[in-house]
Design an enzyme around this catalytic site. Sequence first.
Site, PDB file in Angstrom:
ATOM      1  N   ASP A  37       0.814  -1.227   0.000  1.00 27.21           N
ATOM      2  CA  ASP A  37       0.000   0.000   0.000  1.00 27.21           C
ATOM      3  C   ASP A  37       0.843   1.270   0.000  1.00 27.21           C
ATOM      4  O   ASP A  37       0.299   2.375   0.030  1.00 27.21           O
ATOM      5  CB  ASP A  37      -0.951   0.013   1.198  1.00 27.21           C
ATOM      6  CG  ASP A  37      -0.224  -0.018   2.547  1.00 27.21           C
ATOM      7  OD1 ASP A  37       1.017  -0.181   2.563  1.00 27.21           O
ATOM      8  OD2 ASP A  37      -0.902   0.101   3.583  1.00 27.21           O
ATOM      9  N   GLY A  38       2.170   1.129  -0.031  1.00 25.94           N
ATOM     10  CA  GLY A  38       3.028   2.303  -0.008  1.00 25.94           C
ATOM     11  C   GLY A  38       3.261   2.850   1.386  1.00 25.94           C
ATOM     12  O   GLY A  38       4.058   3.775   1.558  1.00 25.94           O
ATOM     13  N   ASP A  72      -4.644  -6.948   4.560  1.00 28.79           N
ATOM     14  CA  ASP A  72      -4.713  -6.687   6.003  1.00 28.79           C
ATOM     15  C   ASP A  72      -5.690  -5.536   6.256  1.00 28.79           C
ATOM     16  O   ASP A  72      -5.505  -4.724   7.156  1.00 28.79           O
ATOM     17  CB  ASP A  72      -3.332  -6.366   6.573  1.00 28.79           C
ATOM     18  CG  ASP A  72      -3.284  -6.422   8.102  1.00 28.79           C
ATOM     19  OD1 ASP A  72      -4.206  -7.015   8.707  1.00 28.79           O
ATOM     20  OD2 ASP A  72      -2.351  -5.843   8.693  1.00 28.79           O
TER      21      ASP A  72
END
Length: 383
Positions: A245-246, A271
Amino acid sequence: MAASTQSAVLSGAKVVLPTGTVAGGRVIVDGERIAGSAAPDTPVTDLAGHWIVPGFVDMHNHGGGGASFTSGTAEEVLKGVRTHREHGTTTLVASTVTGELDELARRAGLLAELTQQGEIAGVHFEGPFINACRKGAHKAELLRDPDPAEVRKLVDSAHGAARMVTLATELPGGLDSVRLLAEHGVIAAIGHTDATYDQTRRAIDAGATVATHLYNAMPGLEHRAPGPIAALLEDERITVELINDGTHLHPAMLELAFHHAGAHRVALITDAMDAAGFGDGTYHLGPLEVEVKDGVARLVEGGSIAGSTLTLDTAFRRAVTVDKLPVESVVQAISANPAKLIGLYDQVGSLEPGKYADLVVLDAEFGLKGVMRRGEWIVKPGA
């Protein structure tokens, strides 16, 4: 809103198959399944300029759409499931967080019913058998050592739907619990751990096969104390989960995992918590309060990252466009590998005749344009 289809030929796209990508390929849908041939009068949908990839398989997900898998009614769970389906996740394992054992057992019973109905693909218990010093977004007072009898109680409470249990295997009872899980066909995942390199190797030898969100909630790589990360990356028996997700990972660490483990040993996960696909605000992850700001979820008390707001279409697009990974490698990590781990690869995870017609249509820039699950359009291209 889902639109049903009895038969269709999806034609002209780049189709990613287990053997590679076919330009100008086609996928034939007959009812719920992928077929090997089509009748002459089967409707054709032209998807030239697009990609068709297998539906995504998320083996670690706590909720979405404002709904949590760790609390609430069955309808609220289904709301979260529908949110992720709209983002390409056609197969989803519902994850719990640390709680009282009796409450977790009750929760597993509800999730087991949804598994039997085909809405989710099983249950993942993340906690309470984790290390307090690597607890992340888990309530410290509810943590406990992995007593095999208590681990067995949780597994049994899922009535055959338990797919994975995350453990800090260095704790008392950890190795025996890993052996118990392996004997019962449940994934023993190493996570929220403070294990050394050697302790991690012993857990793998005992039967652990997954690293829960590699790098996160475990000691970092250290030149004299390599810790769990080195042991998990080097062992062919381990599949490593990654949250792309960065926020959770620097791109260099994602590249390190793909390079060292290989695409065949990576599972891209979300998650995700309630805010995925929903927006900023205040939420709860189990008993803990979470604030989501600019798409990043953190505990109100202490500021630890508390899951993610990620959906797998975003993880896919980022892996190809930012991380520059081959599309085929991303498909392997986001569909085939997790399907194999949870024992469903005979049904999902690739585009092959006889499997469920679960697929995602992406445009040339890898933006999501269509989602089909079991032959029904969840998101219809061009709609």
